[in-house]
Design a protein around this motif. Sequence first.
Motif, PDB file in Angstrom:
ATOM      1  N   TYR A  53      83.810  48.732  12.144  1.00 45.80           N
ATOM      2  CA  TYR A  53      84.646  49.797  11.229  1.00 45.80           C
ATOM      3  C   TYR A  53      84.690  51.072  12.230  1.00 45.80           C
ATOM      4  N   ARG A  55      85.741  55.302  11.121  1.00 52.58           N
ATOM      5  CA  ARG A  55      86.189  56.614  10.221  1.00 52.58           C
ATOM      6  C   ARG A  55      86.693  57.803  11.062  1.00 52.58           C
ATOM      7  N   LEU A 145      84.707  46.771   2.638  1.00 54.19           N
ATOM      8  CA  LEU A 145      85.565  47.831   2.959  1.00 54.19           C
ATOM      9  C   LEU A 145      86.232  48.683   1.684  1.00 54.19           C
ATOM     10  N   ASN A 149      84.821  52.650   1.169  1.00 54.69           N
ATOM     11  CA  ASN A 149      86.061  53.664   1.377  1.00 54.69           C
ATOM     12  C   ASN A 149      85.687  54.576  -0.008  1.00 54.69           C
ATOM     13  N   THR A 155      87.669  54.951   6.395  1.00 47.55           N
ATOM     14  CA  THR A 155      87.152  53.799   7.096  1.00 47.55           C
ATOM     15  C   THR A 155      88.202  52.770   7.241  1.00 47.55           C
ATOM     16  N   THR A 156      88.376  52.185   8.169  1.00 53.88           N
ATOM     17  CA  THR A 156      89.298  50.996   8.473  1.00 53.88           C
ATOM     18  C   THR A 156      88.605  49.938   9.404  1.00 53.88           C
ATOM     19  N   SER A 158      88.317  48.629  12.804  1.00 53.44           N
ATOM     20  CA  SER A 158      89.266  48.843  14.194  1.00 53.44           C
ATOM     21  C   SER A 158      89.055  47.893  14.812  1.00 53.44           C
TER      22      SER A 158
END
Length: 219
Positions: A53, A55, A145, A149, A155-156, A158
């Motif tokens: 993750y 951010r 996720l 979030n 937050t993704t 990655s």
Amino acid sequence: MEKYEKIIGLKTVWLTIIRRFLVIFAVFLPIALATVVYTQFFITKTYQSSVSYYRSGGITSAQYPIIPSTIKSSETVQTVADNLKSADPVIKHSNGSEITASEILNGLSITSSISSTTGTVSFTFQSSDKAICKVVLEEVANVALPTINATLSGTTISSHASEPAKNSKENTYLLIGLGAGLVLALGFAFVYEIISDEVYDKSDIDNLGCGGFDFTVSK
């Protein structure tokens, strides 16, 4: 008669290997076979995938616990297990058995700490079934996720779930076992050679303090 004692040197080592080859082989072979059987058939092979993750605003030490607690929450792992069962086609183990919530929870591992200056958190999923590692971990990342979030917006994922890689240590244990077996076999043969009373050439006679000579006998 005075007991003969050999002088320890490279020649002694080399001659020991040549003359006691069968002894070395007899000691090493069963150890090697036992090591191969144990490491290849009794140690469970495990595989691992990883995901990350990110951010952009960073993740502080105070915020970090939200991520592992969400990923390993009973709601997350149970939702993942249910999603795998309802998928089309159903996602199961290679042997056809279902993937359970407790199994998912036990296979998850998350970075234990994080620096306040980084916005990346990585976590992994481990299983003895290579076929499920990637798909289970990707589902965990997707399910957790939205909840993360809700608190840590932005937050993704990655780095999506990687291809499974073997992380068990059976090959390392195999090399250790073979090395130990070889040392034991050589040591046994070397000690036997040193304590024996046999003499083989002129230099051995000279070591006794006697005059020796060589001669060649025709066949």
